[in-house]
Each structure stands twice: as structure tokens, then as C-alpha cells.
Write a protein that holds these residues in place. Structure first.
Motif, PDB file in Angstrom:
ATOM      1  N   GLY A 115      25.837 -39.890 -59.031  1.00 43.37           N
ATOM      2  CA  GLY A 115      26.177 -39.068 -60.183  1.00 43.37           C
ATOM      3  C   GLY A 115      25.745 -37.624 -59.981  1.00 43.37           C
ATOM      4  N   ALA A 116      25.724 -36.886 -61.091  1.00 49.65           N
ATOM      5  CA  ALA A 116      25.362 -35.467 -61.028  1.00 49.65           C
ATOM      6  C   ALA A 116      24.997 -34.977 -62.416  1.00 49.65           C
ATOM      7  N   VAL A 117      24.272 -33.870 -62.427  1.00 52.55           N
ATOM      8  CA  VAL A 117      24.053 -33.105 -63.661  1.00 52.55           C
ATOM      9  C   VAL A 117      24.964 -31.895 -63.588  1.00 52.55           C
ATOM     10  N   LEU A 124      36.189 -31.708 -64.793  1.00 55.43           N
ATOM     11  CA  LEU A 124      35.853 -33.003 -64.213  1.00 55.43           C
ATOM     12  C   LEU A 124      37.009 -33.970 -64.473  1.00 55.43           C
ATOM     13  N   ASP A 125      37.720 -34.353 -63.418  1.00 56.37           N
ATOM     14  CA  ASP A 125      38.875 -35.237 -63.590  1.00 56.37           C
ATOM     15  C   ASP A 125      38.701 -36.583 -62.889  1.00 56.37           C
ATOM     16  N   ARG A 126      37.519 -36.861 -62.356  1.00 46.31           N
ATOM     17  CA  ARG A 126      37.292 -38.121 -61.653  1.00 46.31           C
ATOM     18  C   ARG A 126      36.503 -39.122 -62.495  1.00 46.31           C
ATOM     19  N   VAL A 127      36.043 -38.693 -63.658  1.00 48.85           N
ATOM     20  CA  VAL A 127      35.320 -39.548 -64.594  1.00 48.85           C
ATOM     21  C   VAL A 127      35.930 -39.329 -65.970  1.00 48.85           C
ATOM     22  N   PRO A 128      36.227 -40.403 -66.730  1.00 47.02           N
ATOM     23  CA  PRO A 128      36.791 -40.223 -68.071  1.00 47.02           C
ATOM     24  C   PRO A 128      35.877 -39.382 -68.959  1.00 47.02           C
ATOM     25  N   VAL A 129      36.440 -38.354 -69.569  1.00 49.62           N
ATOM     26  CA  VAL A 129      35.688 -37.436 -70.426  1.00 49.62           C
ATOM     27  C   VAL A 129      36.384 -37.348 -71.780  1.00 49.62           C
ATOM     28  N   GLY A 130      35.643 -37.629 -72.858  1.00 47.19           N
ATOM     29  CA  GLY A 130      36.216 -37.574 -74.190  1.00 47.19           C
ATOM     30  C   GLY A 130      36.335 -36.146 -74.709  1.00 47.19           C
ATOM     31  N   GLY A 145      24.720 -35.381 -67.961  1.00 44.63           N
ATOM     32  CA  GLY A 145      24.432 -36.338 -66.905  1.00 44.63           C
ATOM     33  C   GLY A 145      25.637 -37.243 -66.738  1.00 44.63           C
ATOM     34  N   VAL A 146      26.111 -37.380 -65.519  1.00 47.07           N
ATOM     35  CA  VAL A 146      27.331 -38.140 -65.257  1.00 47.07           C
ATOM     36  C   VAL A 146      27.072 -39.144 -64.134  1.00 47.07           C
ATOM     37  N   ILE A 147      27.485 -40.388 -64.357  1.00 44.27           N
ATOM     38  CA  ILE A 147      27.507 -41.401 -63.308  1.00 44.27           C
ATOM     39  C   ILE A 147      28.973 -41.639 -62.950  1.00 44.27           C
ATOM     40  N   ALA A 148      29.306 -41.479 -61.687  1.00 46.66           N
ATOM     41  CA  ALA A 148      30.680 -41.713 -61.244  1.00 46.66           C
ATOM     42  C   ALA A 148      30.855 -43.095 -60.632  1.00 46.66           C
ATOM     43  N   HIS A 149      29.776 -43.655 -60.116  1.00 44.44           N
ATOM     44  CA  HIS A 149      29.858 -44.955 -59.450  1.00 44.44           C
ATOM     45  C   HIS A 149      28.520 -45.675 -59.591  1.00 44.44           C
ATOM     46  N   PRO A 150      28.516 -46.975 -59.893  1.00 48.60           N
ATOM     47  CA  PRO A 150      29.639 -47.916 -59.886  1.00 48.60           C
ATOM     48  C   PRO A 150      30.446 -47.970 -61.169  1.00 48.60           C
ATOM     49  N   GLU A 151      29.863 -47.589 -62.307  1.00 51.29           N
ATOM     50  CA  GLU A 151      30.576 -47.577 -63.588  1.00 51.29           C
ATOM     51  C   GLU A 151      30.488 -46.179 -64.181  1.00 51.29           C
ATOM     52  N   LEU A 154      28.755 -41.007 -69.051  1.00 54.61           N
ATOM     53  CA  LEU A 154      28.551 -39.586 -69.319  1.00 54.61           C
ATOM     54  C   LEU A 154      27.703 -39.430 -70.569  1.00 54.61           C
ATOM     55  N   ALA A 155      26.728 -38.528 -70.519  1.00 51.01           N
ATOM     56  CA  ALA A 155      25.879 -38.274 -71.676  1.00 51.01           C
ATOM     57  C   ALA A 155      25.448 -36.820 -71.670  1.00 51.01           C
ATOM     58  N   ARG A 156      25.400 -36.231 -72.865  1.00 45.74           N
ATOM     59  CA  ARG A 156      24.850 -34.886 -72.976  1.00 45.74           C
ATOM     60  C   ARG A 156      23.334 -34.984 -72.900  1.00 45.74           C
ATOM     61  N   ILE A 157      22.745 -34.207 -72.028  1.00 43.61           N
ATOM     62  CA  ILE A 157      21.311 -34.303 -71.782  1.00 43.61           C
ATOM     63  C   ILE A 157      20.529 -33.737 -72.959  1.00 43.61           C
ATOM     64  N   GLY A 158      19.566 -34.517 -73.394  1.00 40.83           N
ATOM     65  CA  GLY A 158      18.670 -34.109 -74.469  1.00 40.83           C
ATOM     66  C   GLY A 158      17.371 -34.879 -74.326  1.00 40.83           C
ATOM     67  N   PRO A 159      16.440 -34.699 -75.258  1.00 38.15           N
ATOM     68  CA  PRO A 159      15.153 -35.402 -75.173  1.00 38.15           C
ATOM     69  C   PRO A 159      15.332 -36.914 -75.102  1.00 38.15           C
TER      70      PRO A 159
END
Length: 269
Positions: A115-117, A124-130, A145-151, A154-159
Motif C-alpha cells: 500500500g501507500a500513504v 488513483l485508478d488502481r484502487v476503488p475510490v468513493g 492510507g491505501v492498501i492495493a493488495h491483497p484486498e 482506503l481510509a483517511r488518516i486520522g488519530p
């Protein structure tokens, strides 16, 4: 990207630099030389690489009329792909046949969390984004924060925000891009209970894959050769009915043949 070897047994990688830009005769000669030296060639290509690279690889393989070249393009981000390639380089020092080693790439992909931050997910077109995530991308200071693999996740980073990780002990590899954040090392790594953490250079294709250069890429992986070897050798092996090479799984990684389908006939009375 070829990661540094982790031990003395890890074999070096051959980087096919500018394969789609050099004359075809030069590419043919270079790959033929590799085949003459090593017997078989496992080519791992990122899906972020230009389309001309894949076309050139298929052209070379066809012109050489060789079933000794395996082409592998897993759906992994660049850093995760680099980790996978190093695992194959580690296993290449073992007593595995070329077909089993090449097949191991598909097996080991399942054990990599990548994944990546990102500062923005608008490209970003390789991971579904709402739609909400897209809208939040325009808010100054937002990070995702995004996980592309294995599932895909996506989450907006916060506390206290983390992402699901591996359910087994793994190491983490981190590559710093043009984004200042310590979320991976201070929050995600402890949440994943990683056994260790190493830094790497950001792959050249990462900005293209993630849609931004303002990122920090990460992946978890298994670094221990004995564990990798046990995983690969514990899987049932078969023999390709077409080229005769030993493989793992249904599709031969060298000739692409699949097992023949045997029709069942119902007796009639």
C-alpha cells in the motif's frame, strides 16, 4: 527495481533497461545471451511499465521461439513487486526447478500486503475510490492510507486510524516519496505487529502507479528463505502436459498451457 540482497545466497537480478526503446536486434541478442548463460529466464514486469515494454517482451519471446522465458505481471504496486522479485532471487539459490521457481511468484504474491500513504486520490485508478474520498482530496493537508493488495482498502488518516494487515509475522519495507508523514512507522507498523522494518528507495514507477509523487509506499513481506522454501515445497507440484516442465498450479508459466479437459461420458442403456 532491484532491491539489495539480504544475504550472500541471494542471486543478483538482471534489469532489462529501456527494453522498448532499444533496437529489436539488441533486445533479442541480450535476452538470447541470458538464456545461453542461465537456461531459463523469469521476467517480472510491473503493470505500471509502459505498454511498449510488454509488447516488446512478447515479440522477443515469439521471435526466439522459446518456452524458456516466463513472463509475469502480477497486480502488485512497484515496491511490493520489488519485494517479490527479491524473494524469487533468494529461492533461485535453492534446488527448485525453473518451472517451480517461476510458479512460486504467483504463490508468494498472496503473502504480500502492499500500500501507500497519499496526499490525494484524485488520480488513483488502481484502487476503488468513493466520491467522499475524492472530495476529501481537495481538503488541504488530507492524507490517505491505501492498501492495493491483497484486498483494496482506503481510509483517511486520522488519530487511531489503521488498515488491515497480515495475520502472520512479517517484515515491513518503506520507501519515502515526496510526502512528509511518519504514520507508517509510528502507527501502521505497530498495528501490524511487524517483526522488523527496513527502508528502500522509492521505485521509479511508483508515482505513475499511485497517481502522485507525494507518497510513502510500503509493503509487508516474508524475508526468511527457509520459510519461503517451505511454503513453495509444501504445495503440490505437477508436470506440464505440453512442455514437460514441473510447475505449481494449473497454468504453465513458460508455455502457458493448461491441463487438458477430459470429457466424461455417461453410459447409455
Amino acid at each position: 527495481m532491484a532491491l539489495p540482497a539480504q544475504d550472500d545466497r541471494t542471486l543478483p537480478a538482471v534489469v532489462l533497461q529501456d527494453l522498448d526503446r532499444q533496437p529489436l536486434e539488441q533486445a533479442l541478442a541480450g535476452i538470447q545471451t541470458l538464456l545461453d548463460q542461465h537456461g531459463h529466464l523469469i521476467v517480472v514486469c510491473s503493470q505500471a511499465a509502459p505498454s511498449g515494454v510488454e509488447r516488446r517482451l512478447h515479440t522477443v519471446r515469439s521471435l526466439l521461439e522459446s518456452d524458456r522465458i516466463a513472463l509475469f505481471r502480477p497486480e502488485l504496486p512497484p515496491l511490493g513487486l520489488a519485494a517479490l522479485v527479491r524473494q524469487l532471487r533468494q529461492l533461485a539459490s535453492c534446488d527448485l526447478s525453473p518451472g517451480v521457481l517461476a510458479s512460486a511468484g504467483r504463490l508468494l504474491t498472496h503473502y504480500i500486503h502492499a500500500g501507500a500513504v497519499l496526499n490525494s486520490v484524485t488520480r488513483l485508478d488502481r484502487v476503488p475510490v468513493g466520491l467522499k474520498a475524492h472530495a476529501r482530496s481537495w481538503v488541504p493537508g488530507s492524507q490517505f492510507g491505501v492498501i492495493a493488495h491483497p484486498e483494496p482498502q482506503l481510509a483517511r488518516i486520522g488519530p487511531g486510524v489503521t488498515l488491515p494487515g497480515p495475520e502472520f509475522g512479517a517484515w515491513m519495507l518503506v520507501a519515502q516519496g515526496q510526502l512528509q508523514t511518519d504514520w507508517v512507522t509510528t502507527t501502521l507498523a505497530p498495528a501490524w505487529n511487524v517483526l522488523g522494518l527496513r527502508e528502500a528507495t522509492l521505485p521509479a514507477e511508483s508515482a505513475n502507479w499511485w497517481g502522485t509523487s507525494k507518497l510513502v509506499e510500503f509493503c509487508s513481506y516474508l524475508p526468511d528463505l527457509s520459510v519461503l522454501y517451505q511454503l513453495v515445497t509444501s504445495v503440490r507440484q505437477g508436470t506440464c502436459h505440453w512442455c514437460g516442465i514441473d510447475v505449481i498450479g494449473d497454468r504453465c508459466v513458460f508455455c502457458s498451457a493448461t491441463p487438458p479437459v477430459h470429457e466424461t461420458h455417461t453410459p447409455t442403456g
